[in-house]
Design an enzyme around this catalytic site. Structure first.
Site, short mmCIF file in Angstrom:
data_model
loop_
_atom_site.label_atom_id
_atom_site.label_comp_id
_atom_site.label_asym_id
_atom_site.label_seq_id
_atom_site.Cartn_x
_atom_site.Cartn_y
_atom_site.Cartn_z
N PHE A 128 0.88 -1.17 0.00
CA PHE A 128 0.00 0.00 0.00
C PHE A 128 0.93 1.23 0.00
O PHE A 128 1.84 1.32 0.82
CB PHE A 128 -0.88 -0.01 1.25
CG PHE A 128 -1.97 1.01 1.23
CD1 PHE A 128 -3.21 0.71 0.70
CD2 PHE A 128 -1.75 2.27 1.75
CE1 PHE A 128 -4.22 1.67 0.67
CE2 PHE A 128 -2.76 3.23 1.72
CZ PHE A 128 -4.00 2.93 1.18
N ASP A 200 1.89 -4.94 8.97
CA ASP A 200 0.76 -4.05 8.71
C ASP A 200 -0.50 -4.92 8.57
O ASP A 200 -0.61 -5.71 7.63
CB ASP A 200 1.03 -3.24 7.43
CG ASP A 200 -0.07 -2.21 7.19
OD1 ASP A 200 -1.24 -2.49 7.54
OD2 ASP A 200 0.23 -1.13 6.63
N TYR A 225 -10.89 1.33 10.61
CA TYR A 225 -12.08 1.73 9.84
C TYR A 225 -12.40 0.78 8.70
O TYR A 225 -13.38 0.99 7.99
CB TYR A 225 -11.94 3.16 9.30
CG TYR A 225 -10.70 3.44 8.48
CD1 TYR A 225 -10.61 3.03 7.15
CD2 TYR A 225 -9.61 4.12 9.03
CE1 TYR A 225 -9.47 3.27 6.40
CE2 TYR A 225 -8.47 4.36 8.30
CZ TYR A 225 -8.40 3.94 6.98
OH TYR A 225 -7.26 4.18 6.26
N LYS A 226 -11.57 -0.26 8.51
CA LYS A 226 -11.86 -1.24 7.46
C LYS A 226 -12.71 -2.36 8.06
O LYS A 226 -13.86 -2.14 8.43
CB LYS A 226 -10.56 -1.70 6.82
CG LYS A 226 -9.88 -0.57 6.05
CD LYS A 226 -8.52 -0.89 5.50
CE LYS A 226 -7.97 0.30 4.73
NZ LYS A 226 -6.51 0.23 4.54
N ARG A 374 -12.11 -4.48 -7.05
CA ARG A 374 -11.84 -5.13 -5.76
C ARG A 374 -13.15 -5.33 -4.99
O ARG A 374 -13.96 -4.40 -4.89
CB ARG A 374 -10.88 -4.24 -4.97
CG ARG A 374 -10.15 -4.91 -3.86
CD ARG A 374 -9.12 -3.98 -3.30
NE ARG A 374 -9.73 -2.80 -2.68
CZ ARG A 374 -9.19 -2.11 -1.67
NH1 ARG A 374 -8.01 -2.47 -1.19
NH2 ARG A 374 -9.79 -1.05 -1.16
C1 LIG Z 1 -5.77 1.38 4.42
C2 LIG Z 1 -4.32 1.20 4.58
C3 LIG Z 1 -3.54 2.21 5.15
C4 LIG Z 1 -4.20 3.52 5.50
O1 LIG Z 1 -3.41 4.39 6.19
P1 LIG Z 1 -4.07 5.68 6.83
O2 LIG Z 1 -2.96 6.33 7.51
O3 LIG Z 1 -5.17 5.21 7.72
O4 LIG Z 1 -4.67 6.49 5.74
C5 LIG Z 1 -2.20 1.98 5.34
N1 LIG Z 1 -1.63 0.79 4.99
C6 LIG Z 1 -2.36 -0.19 4.43
C7 LIG Z 1 -1.72 -1.48 4.07
C8 LIG Z 1 -3.72 -0.01 4.20
O5 LIG Z 1 -4.43 -0.97 3.64
#
Ligand SMILES: *Cc1c(COP(=O)(O)O)cnc(C)c1O
Length: 415
Positions: A128, A200, A225-226, A374
């Protein structure tokens, strides 16, 4: 290939689903099949009740007294321990705070400081992006530190590890293709070389059973939030194994990470435990929304969740491949459920337009550039019938070519 189940067979699967009662705890709009809980989880009635109570009673009437009387001050630790239960972390090792991006920054710095004779961060080229952006930012503040990427500097993480590597930052589940890494094996391999690992968990917390303590992980971060359904921009979490607490120094040394924040002392003296990862005043209304969301998770059997997640995903793959392959939709997720998170991705050259057409029909997934459609499967509120209907709508959109309409080509800021 197995014959395709019909709608009656699928409705029978919903009848015997041990998780089916959870759906009524969510406030989903009618006419929507929500397959994007891997990006923003659904709201629940428990969340609304918590936010109302926190805003109207505790803030409205309690005012500043509520920091003590309503337990606001302890929320980051209390909720951290509740998330800990879902990610295999014993108490006192997880705290809810800030965003995942910021937590990556703090943990990378902490890990580098614990390996002062090493200067390489290893990460995944197809991570990501924010994980890599933050790693670049960390490297830019530490002279000599460089970044090595899987897929750019070598094919596998294992090949990138040597005795110059301080820390490896890895996604447990890849955000785009859903690949699930073997946490225990990779942690062992990384630690054998003397490096530390940061997992992560953005796409695995609340998506499948996770066992950080069992894998002997060093650090982890993730968002709430996911799959955890904490609400838009809900605060993220950090895990650090007990054995490291004494050695952790993180650069955002704000007063909330101080051992005695209300002593108003001169000079920073970090808290002895996981609180040292806090920086400033925490977002209480967001924390209370998350508290409501987590009260649902207290009742969830993670093994039953995983079984249903696999069954939903397998069913979607089977239906879409049988009905939509002829229109150029290609599976971009492994068929091996043991190596998959809780999402299924397909690619198509016109993925963006097709996803917009799906959303207009009430089937909400998302698009990831350049060509990924997705679909997230969140077993607490997605039914087998939803999966069947989503595949049917996708087939209709592809066979009729309705996605070719001009309006579907207009790009929004958020995809
Ligand atoms: C959703 C996601 C993030 C989001 O980071 P934020 O700081 O909350 O915007 C980071 N890393 C991964 C792998 C994600 O899927």
């Amino acid at each position: 290939m197995d014959s395709l189940p019909d709608l009656a067979a699928i409705e029978a699967m919903d009848e015997t689903d041990p998780l089916r009662a959870f759906r009524s705890r969510f406030a989903l709009p009618s006419g929507v099949i929500y397959l994007d809980g891997n990006s923003l989880g659904a709201a629940s009635h428990e969340v609304f009740a918590e936010v109302r109570q926190a805003a109207m009673e505790e803030w409205g009437n309690g005012l500043i007294r509520s920091w003590n009387s309503a337990g606001w001050f302890h929320l980051p630790i209390e909720l951290g321990d509740r998330i800990g239960r879902l990610i295999g972390a014993a108490e006192g090792q997880t705290v809810v705070t800030d965003s995942t991006s910021i937590n990556i920054y703090k943990t990378l710095h902490a890990a580098l400081a614990m390996r002062p004779d090493r200067n390489v961060i290893v990460a995944e080229g197809d991570s990501f992006p924010t994980d890599l952006y933050m790693a670049e930012g960390v490297a830019s503040t530490r002279p000599g530190v460089t970044l090595r990427l899987e897929g750019r500097d070598a094919e596998t993480i294992e090949e990138l590890i040597d005795d110059s590597v301080a820390v490896v930052l890895i996604n447990h589940v890849n955000y785009k293709n859903g690949e699930l890494r073997d946490m225990a094996a990779l942690t062992k391999r990384i630690q054998a070389s003397g490096a530390l690992v940061i997992w992560d968990l953005c796409h695995s917390a609340g998506a499948l059973p996770v066992d950080l303590d069992g894998a002997n992980a060093d650090f982890a971060v993730g968002c709430s939030y996911k799959y955890l359904n904490g609400g838009p921009g809900a605060p993220a979490f950090i895990y650090a194994a007990h054995r490291h607490h004494q050695s952790i120094v993180q650069p955002l040394s704000g007063w909330w990470g101080h051992a005695r924040p209300f002593a108003f002392e001169r000079g920073f003296d970090g808290d002895a435990g996981i609180r040292r990862f806090l920086c400033g005043t925490q977002p209480i209304l967001s924390l209370r929304a998350l508290k409501g969301a987590l009260s649902i998770w207290d009742d969830v059997d993670m093994n039953a969740l995983r079984q249903k997640s696999i069954a939903l995903s397998d069913l979607f793959i089977q239906l879409v491949e049988a009905r939509c392959s002829q229109y150029g939709v290609v599976l971009d997720t492994t068929r091996n459920s043991e190596k998959r998170g809780s999402q299924v991705s397909f690619t198509h050259n016109n993925g963006y337009e097709i996803m917009q057409a799906l959303i207009e029909r009430g089937v909400i997934g998302d698009f990831r550039a350049p060509s990924t459609l997705r679909f997230g499967f969140t077993p607490l509120y997605v039914s087998y019938r939803d999966v069947w209907l989503a595949a049917s709508v996708l087939e209709e959109i592809l066979s009729s070519g309705s996605w070719r309409d001009q309006r579907f080509a207009v790009r929004s800021a958020v995809t």
